[in-house]
Design an enzyme around this catalytic site. Structure first.
Site, PDB file in Angstrom:
ATOM      1  N   HIS A 149      -4.100   3.145  -3.460  1.00  0.00           N
ATOM      2  CA  HIS A 149      -4.323   2.422  -2.179  1.00  0.00           C
ATOM      3  C   HIS A 149      -3.576   1.058  -1.753  1.00  0.00           C
ATOM      4  O   HIS A 149      -2.720   0.754  -1.184  1.00  0.00           O
ATOM      5  CB  HIS A 149      -5.832   2.264  -1.872  1.00  0.00           C
TER       6      HIS A 149
ATOM      7  N   GLU B 276     -17.689  -6.438  24.330  1.00  0.00           N
ATOM      8  CA  GLU B 276     -16.747  -7.566  24.082  1.00  0.00           C
ATOM      9  C   GLU B 276     -15.691  -7.374  23.108  1.00  0.00           C
ATOM     10  O   GLU B 276     -14.369  -7.657  23.693  1.00  0.00           O
ATOM     11  CB  GLU B 276     -17.249  -8.702  23.946  1.00  0.00           C
TER      12      GLU B 276
ATOM     13  N   HIS C 242       1.053  -1.005  -0.051  1.00  0.00           N
ATOM     14  CA  HIS C 242      -0.130   0.017  -0.070  1.00  0.00           C
ATOM     15  C   HIS C 242       1.048   1.246  -0.008  1.00  0.00           C
ATOM     16  O   HIS C 242       1.210   1.644   1.098  1.00  0.00           O
ATOM     17  CB  HIS C 242      -0.904  -0.067   1.104  1.00  0.00           C
TER      18      HIS C 242
ATOM     19  N   HIS D 156     -27.379 -18.473  23.906  1.00  0.00           N
ATOM     20  CA  HIS D 156     -26.325 -18.425  24.972  1.00  0.00           C
ATOM     21  C   HIS D 156     -25.405 -19.847  25.223  1.00  0.00           C
ATOM     22  O   HIS D 156     -24.656 -19.632  26.094  1.00  0.00           O
ATOM     23  CB  HIS D 156     -26.961 -17.881  26.379  1.00  0.00           C
TER      24      HIS D 156
END
Length: 669
Positions: A264, A412, A29, A474
């Site tokens: 890029h 999280e 890049h 869960h």
């Protein structure tokens, strides 16, 4: 050459060097390093405190390149300022066994503070670094002894800003008022697919102001005076993290590819690189041209910066005389040692009752915290459920930087990345907690911790269908095997309270990668340490918990809450004159590191009948059960019902273990 001209030549050298390296590698890049060279110059020449001869100086400023794809910017300045990177290393960019990898890698390249590349991770890592500095300053800084006042400088891109983990981490940083963070947002409005307005047109400055950040906007990255002034403003803002939005032109200096997606993620092309060199006054046919005056200039500024360490060392000598106990504690911890006698504080749990391993973990943490000041952590809004609160200590907050309990909020992903930044202080042993199912939200930082081999500790509770009524969303099924598959990540699923205490012992002493401790929500029997082999054997990953009276006919293997099932099954099989060995196997990863003699002792090759029992995916267990073995596991999602009923529904009962064992032995059931 006038100083102004030398500075411009130095900046352009970085641009040309980056274009050459990417072109030679035929991969990389080039555009962003070319655009950001002025910012890199201001940071390395005028702003940051660092010492190339000692990249690990404790009070150095930390630099994080969150947009890791622009790493030729960082490699160029590390080379020019005299870190352990040569021009040949630059020429070997992205090549096999090179120290200049395609994205920055901690531990591989001198001066790289953290492994970045997956966008947004570096942004969040910097938040953890800032927290570590604040904690250490609160613990060790004293009047006239400002030992730890380093800052975290980071560069992030449009892509970083788009990632969700950035939003989580930025919100947390603003809430905590981390004024030691100075971040640069490179707004070049280009991504691989084209202009950012294809998918992104929000007002980032207003967004960060809403997070509680100090925000400045600079229209031109090439205005060095404006950059310097903005940095000074940010340094003076000590109650809020700072974001400096800078407008740059990707591929700056490329006549045909500047401000385009072509600059890029692909080499500019040989002809375009020649034009870039002409544009900046370099010999178009000379590759990797680093003028001697430029190299000398950057070596000089680096030497001036290194004087900061000399001054710090003198300050620390006086500190040791005035505060010997704190100095001794600090030196012990940073040397990698642990305080003597801390293991003696690990609790021992008596048989005769049931205790969830999450609760045993909480009791263990609180028993040892006093003796390990570097052990700090918290949860993603689940401390009461994961039992990870240190009861004798307050929370880390804007008003209390000595707090050892962290409230990451329901973030999280950011929690995992922030923990990685904290551990990179080379001082802290941080832990974070949530339910095992939500480890899926944390895979990128867990993987990066494993790549870096840093000691972050994750406490994942509610580790099976045994959690019960919360149901399929869960109840983890595939998570354990997914985590076990990550190289350098050690997964431990203890069988009872005493194995849990030993899991913490192993995790704290482990220095070769992150550790996951998977724990139960439900109460399970505490195994009698006097009757069966001691839980201290957990460090070997698997051990004979209870052997048969004669030659074993079958080996029963289990982890976690299922170990007590195979112990009971052993007794039932004995009634049918079947000799069974019981092996507790809390960690595949630890067991696989044992020598062949020990492995043969636990799993003799001549005992082919083996039955593994685990309330999770059976994938991978055949490595230990062999072709003549079997696995009682789960191949579908769970059910919503009381935990005992769900376990019974899926065959995790003594009766089913006995039945499957007899079937393996081809005996009549």
């Amino acid at each position: 050459m006038e100083n102004k001209d030398l500075i411009q030549k130095s900046i352009d050298t970085v641009r040309v060097l980056s274009a050459d390296a990417v072109q030679k590698a035929n991969s990389g890049h080039p555009g962003t390093p070319m655009a950001l060279a002025p910012l890199g110059h201001v940071l390395w020449a005028d702003t940051m405190h660092y010492n190339p001869k000692n990249p690990d100086w404790p009070n150095r400023d930390r630099f994080v390149l969150s947009c890791g794809h622009a790493c030729m910017l960082q490699y160029s300045f590390l080379y020019l300022t005299g870190y352990g990177i040569s021009l040949d290393d630059i020429k070997n960019f992205r090549q096999l066994h090179s120290i200049t990898a395609g994205h920055p890698e901690y531990g591989l390249t001198p001066g790289i503070e953290v492994t970045t590349g997956p966008l947004g991770q570096g942004f969040a890592n910097g938040v953890g670094m800032a927290i570590a500095q604040q904690y250490m300053a609160a613990r060790y800084n004293k009047p006239d002894f400002n030992l730890f006042d380093y800052k975290i400088y980071a560069i992030c891109s449009d892509g970083d800003i788009m990632e969700g983990v950035t939003a989580e981490a930025a919100s947390l940083a603003g809430h905590l008022g981390l004024g030691n963070m100075i971040y640069f947002y490179d707004s070049n409005s280009i991504t691989i697919e084209g202009d950012t307005d294809l998918a992104f047109d929000e007002d980032v400055s207003k967004r960060f102001e809403a997070y509680g950040w100090h925000v400045q906007n600079l229209p031109d990255i090439n205005d060095l005076d404006a950059l310097s002034e903005a940095i000074k403003n940010a340094q003076n803002e000590t109650d809020r993290p700072s974001l400096i939005k800078v407008r740059s032109i990707i591929g700056y200096g490329s006549p045909n590819k500047h401000n385009s997606a072509d600059a890029h993620g692909s080499p500019l092309g040989k002809d375009e690189v020649r034009l870039v060199k002409e544009n900046f006054g370099f010999d178009r046919d000379k590759d990797f041209d680093v003028p001697a005056e430029v190299l000398g200039y950057y070596h000089t500024v680096a030497e001036k910066s290194a004087k900061n360490e000399s001054d710090w060392n003198e300050l620390y000598k006086k500190y040791k005389e005035r505060h010997p106990d704190l100095a001794k504690e600090y030196e012990t911890i940073t040397s990698g040692k642990l305080p003597e006698g801390w293991e003696e504080k690990l609790p021992v749990f008596e048989a005769g009752e049931e205790l969830a391993t999450r609760k045993a973990s909480g009791k263990t943490l609180n028993a040892i915290a006093e003796f390990l000041p570097q052990l700090i952590g918290g949860s993603a809004d689940l401390a009461p459920s994961t039992d990870t609160n240190l009861e004798a200590y307050k929370s880390f907050s804007p008003k209390n930087r000595e707090g050892r309990n962290f409230h990451f909020g329901i973030r999280e992903h950011a929690m995992g990345a922030v923990l990685n930044g904290m551990v990179l202080s080379n001082y802290l042993i941080p832990y974070g907690a949530t339910f095992l199912i939500f480890s899926d939200y944390m895979r990128p930082p867990l993987r990066l911790a494993a790549i870096m081999k840093v000691r972050t500790i994750m406490v994942f509770t509610h580790d099976s269908i045994g959690l019960g009524e919360d149901g399929t969303t869960h109840q983890p099924v595939e998570q354990l095997i997914g985590l076990r598959a990550v190289p350098n990540l050690t997964v431990i699923r203890p069988a009872d309270a005493n194995e849990t205490a030993q899991a913490w012992r192993v995790a704290i002493k482990h220095t070769d990668g992150p550790v996951v401790i998977a724990l139960t929500r439900q109460g399970i029997p505490i195994i009698d340490q006097k009757k069966y082999s001691g839980a201290q054997n957990l460090e070997k990953g698997a051990y004979i918990l209870s052997d048969s009276e004669g030659e074993p006919q079958i080996i029963l293997i289990a982890t976690g809450s299922e170990v007590h099932l195979i112990l009971e099954a052993q007794e039932e099989l004995k009634k049918s004159n079947i000799q069974a060995r019981v092996v507790s196997m809390p960690s595949w990863n630890l067991f696989d590191k044992q020598d062949d003699t020990y492995k043969e002792e636990v799993f003799p090759k001549n005992i082919r009948k083996r039955l593994a029992v685990e309330a999770g995916s059976p994938v991978g267990w055949m490595k230990y059960t062999t072709d003549d073995g079997d696995v009682i596991g789960i191949n579908r999602f769970g059910e919503s019902a009381p935990g005992e009923e769900v376990m019974k529904e899926f065959g995790f009962t003594v009766e089913n273990v006995v039945k499957r064992a007899k079937a393996l032995l081809s005996l009549k059931v």
